[in-house]
Design a protein around this motif. Structure first.
Motif: not given
Length: 277
Positions: A118, A120, A132-133, A136
């Motif tokens: 993961c 950006t 974010l995690y 994933k």
């Protein structure tokens, strides 16, 4: 238990936010942070990414310590960190062979090598994202070389974060990741530099639409972090670049020799990629 996070940028900061969401499930009493950039440490506190910033020495008695610095930093920390025997060290770097080779034997059983898939193009504490995690993949690399109790602790944490666990050896990890992560970043940096090298880059960019923006997005990524990635996975990235350049040579030949039917077939073959995703 106390959890420490070394490196409070995108990955480490997002991890701090994610752990706060599952702290009661995991029994986390306190989330500590450490960053060698005082400004980043201050920003991480003000953004609520961690509850206290301390030096690396103060993390030696934490139950879990995550290493979320650039790869060269992970190597340096592993070679100098003196954790208690109960501490689980989870490094989350995106290239593995050099890191795993650098782990001192005295702490090897405590170190769990992982790679959360993961991220950006942004970096620093302000880039941290709460989700974010979630949903994933996280790759556990050479986990048979880590003590089972430390692997289980790492699995428990990542599972609580909503991640899908995959196992892989270091060589295959670095070879595969070179194609799906490292090569795309290299191409994006190159594309950005190609445009910037033209006589009127502003005019060119004023015409940019979705295609260019999608392909150049990764060129915003941290040069400090990606310098260490390219350095540590150099051989696998060069192999991936060689394969890519063969395809570019083929495309160049098709264009020069006006082989339009073959060009259409070449692009059609590329369309099939989506069948595997």
């Amino acid at each position: 238990m106390q959890v420490g996070i070394v490196g409070l940028g995108l990955m480490g900061g997002s991890l701090g936010l994610a752990l706060q969401e599952v702290r009661h499930e995991l029994g986390i009493k306190r989330i500590l942070g450490c960053d060698n950039n005082p400004l980043h440490a201050q920003m991480a506190l003000s953004l609520g990414l961690v509850e206290e910033c301390v030096d690396l020495h103060a993390l030696q008695h934490c139950a879990v310590v995550f290493l979320a610095t650039p790869l060269d930093g992970i190597v340096k920390i592993l070679q100098n960190f003196k954790p208690s025997l109960q501490t689980t060290i989870i490094e989350i770097g995106s290239a593995k062979e050099q890191i795993i080779h650098a782990i001192p034997q005295a702490i090897r059983p405590q170190v769990v090598a992982t790679h959360p898939m993961c991220g950006t193009e942004f970096y620093g504490p302000k880039a941290a994202l709460k989700g974010l995690y979630q949903h994933k993949i996280v790759i556990f690399v050479d986990c048979e070389k880590s003590a089972p109790e430390h692997v289980e602790r790492a699995k428990e944490i990542f599972s609580a974060l909503g991640m899908q666990l995959v196992k892989m050896d270091a060589e295959n990890h670095d070879a595969h990741i070179a194609f799906v992560s490292h090569l795309p970043h290299a191409i994006s940096y190159a594309l950005a530099n190609v445009v910037l090298s033209q006589k009127s880059p502003q005019t060119i960019l004023s015409l940019a639409a979705g295609g260019f923006k999608d392909m150049s997005r990764l060129s915003k990524s941290s040069p400090v972090m990606w310098r260490s990635v390219f350095k540590q996975n150099k051989e696998q990235i060069l192999k991936a670049m060689g394969v890519f350049l063969e395809e570019m040579d083929m495309l160049q030949d098709l264009l020069k020799n006006e082989k339009w039917d073959t060009l259409e077939e070449w692009m059609g073959r590329a369309n099939r990629l989506q069948e595997f995703m």
